[in-house]
Design a protein around this motif. Structure first.
Motif, mmCIF file in Angstrom:
data_model
loop_
_atom_site.group_PDB
_atom_site.id
_atom_site.type_symbol
_atom_site.label_atom_id
_atom_site.label_comp_id
_atom_site.label_asym_id
_atom_site.label_seq_id
_atom_site.Cartn_x
_atom_site.Cartn_y
_atom_site.Cartn_z
ATOM 1 N N LYS A 79 19.510 32.780 15.744
ATOM 2 C CA LYS A 79 18.458 30.996 15.651
ATOM 3 C C LYS A 79 20.395 30.534 15.427
ATOM 4 O O LYS A 79 21.659 29.860 15.115
ATOM 5 N N LYS A 81 22.185 27.381 17.354
ATOM 6 C CA LYS A 81 22.624 25.953 18.387
ATOM 7 C C LYS A 81 22.959 26.477 19.844
ATOM 8 O O LYS A 81 24.134 26.308 20.090
ATOM 9 N N ASP A 83 22.529 24.365 22.812
ATOM 10 C CA ASP A 83 22.918 23.108 23.575
ATOM 11 C C ASP A 83 24.484 23.003 23.404
ATOM 12 O O ASP A 83 24.073 21.953 24.172
ATOM 13 N N LYS A 84 24.846 23.141 22.044
ATOM 14 C CA LYS A 84 26.167 22.929 22.462
ATOM 15 C C LYS A 84 27.269 24.004 23.120
ATOM 16 O O LYS A 84 28.693 23.829 23.121
ATOM 17 N N ARG A 90 26.311 30.800 27.601
ATOM 18 C CA ARG A 90 24.675 30.986 26.051
ATOM 19 C C ARG A 90 25.362 32.397 27.632
ATOM 20 O O ARG A 90 24.899 33.218 26.579
#
Length: 181
Positions: A79, A81, A83-84, A90
């Motif tokens: 879990k 974030k 998008d940062k 990634r």
């Protein structure tokens, strides 16, 4: 419109039986493929750290594992974030996490996309089946060692079961199919 588009490009590969039956119920030619994460290859030069890694399991499960093993227990989550992070960041995070799993003595998880890569990487994995999960997960239970959370005490965390080999045929077929594109 969607069904007509799928029929035009059929047969359609389905990664789970629920989706396969949905397609077939709508007269769309389809077949079971399995999940691409089962085709991952082992990383070279990964150090074995002999930890049990608990991924997105309840605190109660983590506590039970710690009581039942002599090994260190690492707690992880998927879990994040995302998008940062940039796509390169990634990809790096994913690779590092997979390497961490590959070095473990056992991975315990409620996440299918942790369990299936562990199969591919040859890491013993125990899947914790919960009642609030997606029905698509049932497709993969035959490939995994799994327990309900309340039965966690019946598992020997210091001597994990070797993974079942059944997934390998599906992974090989999917790899051939993917390479044919």
């Amino acid at each position: 419109y969607g069904a007509e588009w799928l029929k035009k490009w059929s047969p359609i590969g389905a990664r789970d039986y629920h989706t396969l039956h949905l397609l077939q119920d709508n007269k769309i030619s389809s077949f079971f493929t399995g999940c691409l994460t089962m085709t991952l290859k082992k990383f070279e030069n990964v150090m074995h750290h002999d930890f049990v890694i608990a991924v997105d399991v309840s605190d109660a499960v983590v506590d039970r594992i710690k009581i039942k093993t002599k090994k260190n227990v690492m707690v992880r989550t998927h879990k994040l974030k995302m998008d940062k992070y940039t796509i390169d960041e990634r990809m790096h995070l994913v690779e590092e996490r997979l390497k961490e799993y590959q070095g473990a003595s056992l991975v315990v998880t409620t996440r299918l996309h942790v369990a299936l890569p562990c199969l591919a990487l040859g890491v013993p994995v125990l899947f914790i089946k919960t009642f609030n999960e997606n029905i698509r997960i049932d497709t993969y239970l035959e490939y995994l060692h799994w327990v309900l959370e309340e039965d966690i005490d019946n598992y020997d965390f210091d001597n994990p079961l070797e993974n079942k080999e059944l997934f390998k045929k599906v992974a090989q077929d999917l790899e051939k199919l993917s390479c044919s594109f």
